[in-house]
Design a protein around this motif. Structure first.
Motif, short mmCIF file in Angstrom:
data_model
loop_
_atom_site.label_atom_id
_atom_site.label_comp_id
_atom_site.label_asym_id
_atom_site.label_seq_id
_atom_site.Cartn_x
_atom_site.Cartn_y
_atom_site.Cartn_z
N HIS A 3 41.67 50.48 43.76
CA HIS A 3 41.03 51.63 44.40
C HIS A 3 41.67 51.86 45.77
O HIS A 3 41.39 51.14 46.72
N LEU A 6 39.36 52.20 48.86
CA LEU A 6 38.80 50.93 49.33
C LEU A 6 39.88 50.08 49.99
O LEU A 6 39.62 49.40 50.99
N TYR A 69 39.47 43.59 51.11
CA TYR A 69 39.29 44.50 49.98
C TYR A 69 38.06 44.09 49.16
O TYR A 69 37.25 44.93 48.78
N VAL A 73 34.79 46.34 48.23
CA VAL A 73 34.29 46.52 46.87
C VAL A 73 32.81 46.14 46.82
O VAL A 73 31.99 46.86 46.24
N GLN A 74 32.46 45.03 47.43
CA GLN A 74 31.07 44.57 47.44
C GLN A 74 30.17 45.62 48.10
O GLN A 74 29.08 45.93 47.60
#
Length: 111
Positions: A3, A6, A69, A73-74
């Protein structure tokens, strides 16, 4: 790190100057530069360069980006969870960051 948005946020969080030309994402800071692109079969490739750069430092730099990263994402997953919970008639009752930096969330149904 598929992504790009992100990845760019993670790099910005590491205080890098970030550019994305649509083909690769480039981060530059403190005389170092990482170019993220995609190799054959869609495999992501990171090229690290800078004056006097040694392999161990390059590895640490890539690992720091990977960790940043993962945190982005989290955050994105947590935001999506909260949004979907609200649309499903639920609310976040409790949220806790664990020692391993994972997040535990308790949802409760609203009436």
């Amino acid at each position: 790190m598929r992504h790009r948005d992100l990845l760019a946020r993670a790099l910005a969080g590491l205080r890098a100057q970030v550019t994305d030309d649509g083909t690769s994402v480039v981060a530059a800071w403190e005389g170092r530069r990482i170019t993220f692109g995609y190799g054959p079969e869609g495999v992501q490739v990171a090229h690290v360069d800078g004056p006097g750069l040694v392999p161990a430092e390059a590895s640490r730099l890539v690992l720091s980006v990977d960790e940043a990263y993962a945190a982005e994402v989290q955050r994105a997953v947590l935001a999506r969870l909260k949004d979907r919970a609200a649309r499903a008639g639920m609310r976040v009752e409790a949220e806790r960051v664990n020692a391993d930096q994972s997040i535990s969330v308790t949802l409760a149904a609203t009436s």
